[in-house]
Design an enzyme around this catalytic site. Structure first.
Site, short mmCIF file in Angstrom:
data_model
loop_
_atom_site.label_atom_id
_atom_site.label_comp_id
_atom_site.label_asym_id
_atom_site.label_seq_id
_atom_site.Cartn_x
_atom_site.Cartn_y
_atom_site.Cartn_z
N ASP A 51 41.77 41.31 31.29
CA ASP A 51 42.58 40.54 31.08
C ASP A 51 43.37 39.70 32.10
O ASP A 51 43.82 40.23 32.99
CB ASP A 51 43.72 41.27 30.34
CG ASP A 51 44.66 40.55 29.04
OD1 ASP A 51 44.74 39.17 29.36
OD2 ASP A 51 45.68 40.99 28.58
N ASP A 52 43.13 38.25 32.10
CA ASP A 52 43.83 37.29 33.10
C ASP A 52 42.91 37.53 34.46
O ASP A 52 43.61 37.47 35.71
CB ASP A 52 45.13 37.77 33.41
CG ASP A 52 46.01 36.96 32.18
OD1 ASP A 52 45.52 37.00 31.07
OD2 ASP A 52 47.41 37.29 32.28
N CYS A 87 44.99 33.98 25.95
CA CYS A 87 44.59 35.31 25.72
C CYS A 87 43.89 35.32 24.30
O CYS A 87 42.66 35.60 23.95
CB CYS A 87 45.45 36.39 25.83
SG CYS A 87 45.93 36.80 27.43
N ASP A 316 38.90 37.29 30.02
CA ASP A 316 39.38 36.30 28.58
C ASP A 316 39.45 35.03 29.24
O ASP A 316 39.38 34.36 28.47
CB ASP A 316 40.20 37.01 27.85
CG ASP A 316 41.25 37.43 28.46
OD1 ASP A 316 41.44 37.24 29.68
OD2 ASP A 316 42.31 37.89 28.01
N HIS A 317 39.81 34.87 30.49
CA HIS A 317 40.31 33.64 31.15
C HIS A 317 40.71 34.02 32.59
O HIS A 317 40.78 35.13 33.03
CB HIS A 317 41.29 32.97 30.62
CG HIS A 317 42.61 33.70 30.20
ND1 HIS A 317 43.53 34.00 31.18
CD2 HIS A 317 43.00 34.08 29.01
CE1 HIS A 317 44.58 34.62 30.69
NE2 HIS A 317 44.26 34.91 29.39
#
Length: 632
Positions: A51-52, A87, A316-317
């Site tokens: 995540d991130d 997200c 996710d990014h």
């Protein structure tokens, strides 16, 4: 007799010689059939995403175990991006293989895990397709930001989903339909380790009970998302982390970029110190993910499934920390936020290979279906990346009909917000689509906003703040006449404020002013305040608009509204002060006001005759109730 024995021996020998090759052939056939059956077992699939996690800020540089397993043992996709750097929209695209405009999850709140998502798009994730064809599917970790844990999404046989957004401690899980609360004990509750252990146990148990059934697991880690709580053994690592200080770090303002970049100035020293701390904590959380990758790989080796398992690692990014003066965050259409790590290893993946083609988060679902041998639905926007992993076979160099790989050379980056159609019938001016700062700048060119808040009926004033930017400030109680006391209507003059020595003519209207002392009876204020005080003060005075004139009225200093004639001077001063205190707080009882017009509190709020406060469509039973509402 001897000849007959010799003949019999030759016959037996011939039989033995004749039978032995048959046994060898049979053995080879059985072995080949077993190998074919082993190859026909569909491969396991393990998808891991963080995540991130960034690429541009060097987060992979500290994950040596992950790079050894995935980069050296598989393929590295050097140009991997997400179509929406946020997200919930990105995760929805991963699950469905669709662009945001097709699955309609635009932000982390808008349609994220909504009833519409559940009824339409959640029914068509890759997990649903795999589960219906015999895969033992399992999910561990963060799902979608607004997932409330009230149900198990379709397609998952094993479900351990985090309720709401990323956390490492003090969270709630939905474990196969039962909510499970966790605390702050590292050995039992640290989310990264818990998801790792649960996924390993599930894989081993599945292979023990169903050895010929393929497994598909999705492990969604919270790291390095906030609150960036690292495991205790990693909390002191990377004291001098500086990978985030890239050439674009604190490079601001940027007049050649979109409006947010144009008006974002350089960071202050305290912001720069914060970015250093944030980078350090993010790297510390990723160390647990690095250990998780090693544990998963060792488990696959021990179970003998490593050569029949595809492992995909991505995020996710991306993320930015100080780039272009932006202290932290995502959702920007720049490489810092849309570029993500992407690795893949498996039976058909050449170790150590580098794939330069553009791959996207919407390619994950089609690729997983392709690995499982399933057809890719026509409504998926992504493509299977397996065709990029085909090794080049030797061909005739004189053959001019050799086909080259055709792949995308561009992709769509979507904003994380629902676009509304413009209503042409309203003839909206173009300035409404400008940034707020530009609209304020244009408004401040008008003369009506350039004068101080002393003009009759003026509601707004342009003020330049400490940074030099123009801002609109609301004129609260400052549009007061600046003339002498003789301009005030005589019916509102106190006998203590009669400079001309005339008698108070309050009797004309059947009302009297409360005979409180001078210091308690100041009704009209000619004081001028600084702008900052006016903006921040609580409602201790109100503006009265009466017969075309606007006045300041102090409520905290003995405000006594004009009441009916049954109020006389028979009360003593102490009782009168108590009544004044009750009236000013909005809690006292009084008779019906007979003021010809209502008391104007703000530009849209009025005190009515029955002491209620009317604000547009809202009605408050007392002045105190209205004040409490404004405070809270």
């Amino acid at each position: 007799m001897s000849q007959s024995r010799l003949s019999l021996g030759l016959i037996v020998l011939g039989v033995v010689v004749f039978v032995s090759p048959g046994l060898a052939v049979l053995s080879q056939r059985l072995k080949g059939r077993f190998q074919r059956d082993r190859r026909n077992i569909r491969p396991n699939i393990i998808l891991i995403y963080t995540d991130d996690q960034d690429v541009e800020l060097g987060s992979l540089e500290v994950m040596n175990k992950t790079r050894r397993i995935m980069e050296q043992g598989g393929a590295h996709f050097t140009n991997a991006f997400v179509t929406t750097p946020m997200c919930c929209p990105s995760r929805s695209s991963m699950l469905t293989g669709k662009y945001v405009h097709n699955h309609n999850t635009y932000t982390n709140n808008e349609n994220c895990s909504s009833s519409s998502w559940q009824a339409t798009h959640e029914q068509r994730t890759f997990a649903v397709y795999l589960n219906s064809t015999g895969y033992r599917t399992a999910f561990f970790g963060k799902y979608l930001n607004e997932y409330n844990g009230s149900y198990i999404p379709p397609g998952w046989r094993e479900w351990v989903g985090l309720v709401k957004n990323s956390r490492f401690y003090n969270y709630t899980l939905n474990r196969n339909g039962v909510k499970e609360k966790h605390g702050f004990d590292y050995s039992k509750d640290y989310l990264t380790d818990l998801m790792t252990n649960d996924s390993i146990n599930y894989f081993q148990l599945s292979k023990k009970i169903y050895p010929h059934r393929p497994v598909m697991m999705l492990i969604s880690h919270a790291a390095p998302h906030g609150p960036e709580d690292s495991a205790p053994q990693f909390s002191n690592l990377f004291p001098n982390a500086s990978q985030h200080i890239t050439p674009s770090y604190n490079y601001a303002p940027n007049p050649d970029k979109h409006w947010i970049m144009r008006y974002t100035g350089p960071m202050k020293p305290i912001h720069m110190e914060f970015t250093n701390m944030l980078q350090r904590k993010r790297l510390q959380t990723l160390m647990s993910v690095d250990e998780s990758m090693e544990k998963l790989y060792n488990m696959l080796v021990e179970t003998g499934e490593v050569d029949n398992t595809y492992i995909i690692y991505t995020a996710d990014h991306g993320y930015h920390i100080g780039q272009f003066g932006l202290v932290k965050g995502k959702s920007m259409p720049y490489e810092i936020d849309i570029r993500v790590p992407f690795f893949m290893r498996g039976p058909t993946v050449e170790p150590g290979s580098i794939v330069p083609q553009l791959v996207l988060n919407i390619d994950l679902a089609p690729t997983i279906l392709d690995i499982a041998g399933l057809d890719i639905p026509a409504d998926m926007d992504g493509k299977s990346i397996l065709k990029l992993l085909d090794t080049e076979k030797p061909v005739n160099r004189f053959n001019s009909n050799k086909k080259t790989k055709i792949w995308r050379d561009s992709f769509l980056v979507e904003r994380g917000k629902l676009l509304h159609k413009r209503d042409e019938s309203k003839n909206t001016q173009e300035e409404n689509f400008l940034p707020k700062y530009e609209r304020v700048k244009d408004l401040c060119q008008k003369a009506e906003y350039q004068t101080p808040c002393e003009q009759f009926g003026q509601k707004w004033q342009c003020v330049e703040d400490s940074t030099g930017k123009l801002r609109l400030h609301k004129c609260k109680g400052m549009a007061v006449t600046t003339a002498s006391d003789k301009k005030r209507p005589s019916r509102f003059q106190s006998k203590y404020d009669n400079t001309e020595g005339g008698d108070c003519d309050c009797e004309e209207n059947g009302s009297k002013m409360s005979p409180t002392p001078r210091q308690k009876q100041t009704l009209f204020s000619k004081r001028k305040f600084k702008q900052s005080y006016i903006r921040n003060r609580s409602i201790r005075s109100v503006s009265i608009e009466f017969e075309g004139e606007v006045y300041d009225l102090d409520l905290d200093e003995g405000f006594d509204p004009v009441v009916s004639k049954n109020i006389t001077n028979r009360h003593d001063v102490a009782d009168e002060e108590d009544e004044n205190m009750a009236e000013s707080s909005g809690t006292g009882n009084s008779n019906e006001l007979i003021v010809p017009s209502s008391i104007k509190v703000t530009h849209r709020c009025y005190i009515l005759a029955n002491e209620t406060v009317q604000c547009d469509r809202d009605l408050y039973k007392s002045l105190q109730a209205w004040k409490d509402h404004k405070l809270h």
